[in-house]
Motif scaffolding. Structure first.
Motif, PDB file in Angstrom:
ATOM      1  N   VAL A  36       9.751 -19.826  -7.660  1.00 58.12           N
ATOM      2  CA  VAL A  36       8.562 -20.629  -7.954  1.00 58.12           C
ATOM      3  C   VAL A  36       8.022 -20.210  -9.318  1.00 58.12           C
ATOM      4  O   VAL A  36       7.788 -19.028  -9.572  1.00 58.12           O
ATOM      5  CB  VAL A  36       7.491 -20.432  -6.860  1.00 58.12           C
ATOM      6  N   THR A  37       7.827 -21.209 -10.181  1.00 59.70           N
ATOM      7  CA  THR A  37       7.293 -20.940 -11.517  1.00 59.70           C
ATOM      8  C   THR A  37       5.886 -21.505 -11.701  1.00 59.70           C
ATOM      9  O   THR A  37       5.229 -21.171 -12.674  1.00 59.70           O
ATOM     10  CB  THR A  37       8.215 -21.514 -12.608  1.00 59.70           C
ATOM     11  N   ALA A  51       6.757 -16.713  -1.791  1.00 57.15           N
ATOM     12  CA  ALA A  51       6.753 -18.130  -2.166  1.00 57.15           C
ATOM     13  C   ALA A  51       8.219 -18.556  -2.261  1.00 57.15           C
ATOM     14  O   ALA A  51       8.915 -18.204  -3.216  1.00 57.15           O
ATOM     15  CB  ALA A  51       6.032 -18.330  -3.486  1.00 57.15           C
ATOM     16  N   PHE A  52       8.681 -19.256  -1.253  1.00 53.37           N
ATOM     17  CA  PHE A  52      10.092 -19.616  -1.173  1.00 53.37           C
ATOM     18  C   PHE A  52      10.487 -20.605  -2.263  1.00 53.37           C
ATOM     19  O   PHE A  52       9.737 -21.543  -2.554  1.00 53.37           O
ATOM     20  CB  PHE A  52      10.424 -20.207   0.205  1.00 53.37           C
ATOM     21  N   ALA A  82      -6.946 -31.393  -3.988  1.00 51.43           N
ATOM     22  CA  ALA A  82      -6.346 -31.341  -5.326  1.00 51.43           C
ATOM     23  C   ALA A  82      -5.266 -30.271  -5.401  1.00 51.43           C
ATOM     24  O   ALA A  82      -4.195 -30.490  -5.976  1.00 51.43           O
ATOM     25  CB  ALA A  82      -7.421 -31.085  -6.383  1.00 51.43           C
ATOM     26  N   THR A  83      -5.521 -29.124  -4.793  1.00 52.36           N
ATOM     27  CA  THR A  83      -4.526 -28.041  -4.786  1.00 52.36           C
ATOM     28  C   THR A  83      -3.317 -28.440  -3.960  1.00 52.36           C
ATOM     29  O   THR A  83      -2.175 -28.211  -4.368  1.00 52.36           O
ATOM     30  CB  THR A  83      -5.161 -26.739  -4.248  1.00 52.36           C
ATOM     31  N   ALA A  84      -3.559 -29.052  -2.809  1.00 52.06           N
ATOM     32  CA  ALA A  84      -2.456 -29.506  -1.959  1.00 52.06           C
ATOM     33  C   ALA A  84      -1.596 -30.522  -2.693  1.00 52.06           C
ATOM     34  O   ALA A  84      -0.356 -30.469  -2.614  1.00 52.06           O
ATOM     35  CB  ALA A  84      -2.994 -30.101  -0.658  1.00 52.06           C
ATOM     36  N   ASP A  85      -2.213 -31.430  -3.415  1.00 45.51           N
ATOM     37  CA  ASP A  85      -1.470 -32.442  -4.166  1.00 45.51           C
ATOM     38  C   ASP A  85      -0.626 -31.789  -5.257  1.00 45.51           C
ATOM     39  O   ASP A  85       0.545 -32.131  -5.429  1.00 45.51           O
ATOM     40  CB  ASP A  85      -2.435 -33.465  -4.765  1.00 45.51           C
ATOM     41  N   LEU A  86      -1.205 -30.857  -5.974  1.00 40.87           N
ATOM     42  CA  LEU A  86      -0.473 -30.172  -7.043  1.00 40.87           C
ATOM     43  C   LEU A  86       0.739 -29.426  -6.481  1.00 40.87           C
ATOM     44  O   LEU A  86       1.848 -29.531  -7.003  1.00 40.87           O
ATOM     45  CB  LEU A  86      -1.409 -29.187  -7.760  1.00 40.87           C
ATOM     46  N   ILE A  87       0.523 -28.673  -5.412  1.00 36.54           N
ATOM     47  CA  ILE A  87       1.612 -27.907  -4.803  1.00 36.54           C
ATOM     48  C   ILE A  87       2.680 -28.844  -4.241  1.00 36.54           C
ATOM     49  O   ILE A  87       3.876 -28.615  -4.420  1.00 36.54           O
ATOM     50  CB  ILE A  87       1.073 -26.952  -3.716  1.00 36.54           C
ATOM     51  N   GLN A 158      13.243 -13.034  -7.653  1.00 40.10           N
ATOM     52  CA  GLN A 158      13.796 -13.655  -8.856  1.00 40.10           C
ATOM     53  C   GLN A 158      14.761 -14.794  -8.522  1.00 40.10           C
ATOM     54  O   GLN A 158      15.371 -15.374  -9.402  1.00 40.10           O
ATOM     55  CB  GLN A 158      14.525 -12.604  -9.720  1.00 40.10           C
ATOM     56  N   GLY A 159      14.925 -15.074  -7.220  1.00 37.02           N
ATOM     57  CA  GLY A 159      15.772 -16.178  -6.798  1.00 37.02           C
ATOM     58  C   GLY A 159      17.186 -15.807  -6.417  1.00 37.02           C
ATOM     59  O   GLY A 159      18.009 -16.671  -6.140  1.00 37.02           O
TER      60      GLY A 159
END
Length: 164
Positions: A36-37, A51-52, A82-87, A158-159
């Motif tokens: 996640v970036t 954060a998967f 607004a936060t839910a929409d962004l995520i 780091q993925g």
């Protein structure tokens, strides 16, 4: 007489072969998922668990999950609209079935089109990759849950989810 361009050509060839080999290893191994970036996603999701990487699930999964934050695996993980929409936009645009992504092919290969699995640990490929892990290892206090990837995969943040 040495030709001044030969060392340059050699260096470029070596770099090219190295990059090709590394890219092939990552793509073939199937154990790299871009982390996640997005700062908001990392902070909100990472405040309770890792954060998967969004590419671990299809977009339908993220839409469903974000629409049920009041019942997020037994907890209320609600955030403002607004936060839910962004995520949601971040997760779905980086989901494993989003256009142009090549990182989740193996993990999502056995998922029916349009399916919305909610747990990465329930994906057929995940189960196959972890089938030899004993019950005692899962019950280790350092692990606590199958969703605690970092307990066994040092590079998870780091993925990288290769066997350590």
């Amino acid at each position: 007489m040495n030709h001044p361009i030969r060392p340059l050509v050699s260096a470029v060839l070596i770099l090219g072969v190295s990059a090709f080999t590394l890219a092939g290893a990552i793509a073939d191994g199937g154990h790299y998922y871009p982390p996640v970036t997005d700062k908001t996603t990392a902070e909100e999701c990472g405040s309770c668990h890792m954060a998967f990487p969004p590419s671990m699930l299809p977009a339908a999964s993220w839409k469903k999950m974000m629409g049920e934050l009041d019942r997020h695996f037994g907890d209320d993980a609600s955030v403002d609209a607004a936060t839910a929409d962004l995520i949601t936009r971040y997760l779905t645009s980086n989901a494993g079935d989003s256009s142009g992504l090549r990182f989740s092919g193996k993990l999502l290969r056995d998922i029916a089109p349009g399916a919305a699995p909610q747990r990465i640990t329930e994906l057929p490929r995940w189960k196959r990759e972890h089938r030899e892990i004993s019950k005692a290892e899962w019950n280790d206090p350092k692990v606590k849950t199958k969703a605690n990837c970092a307990a066994c995969h040092d590079g998870a943040a780091q993925g990288y989810f290769d066997d350590d």
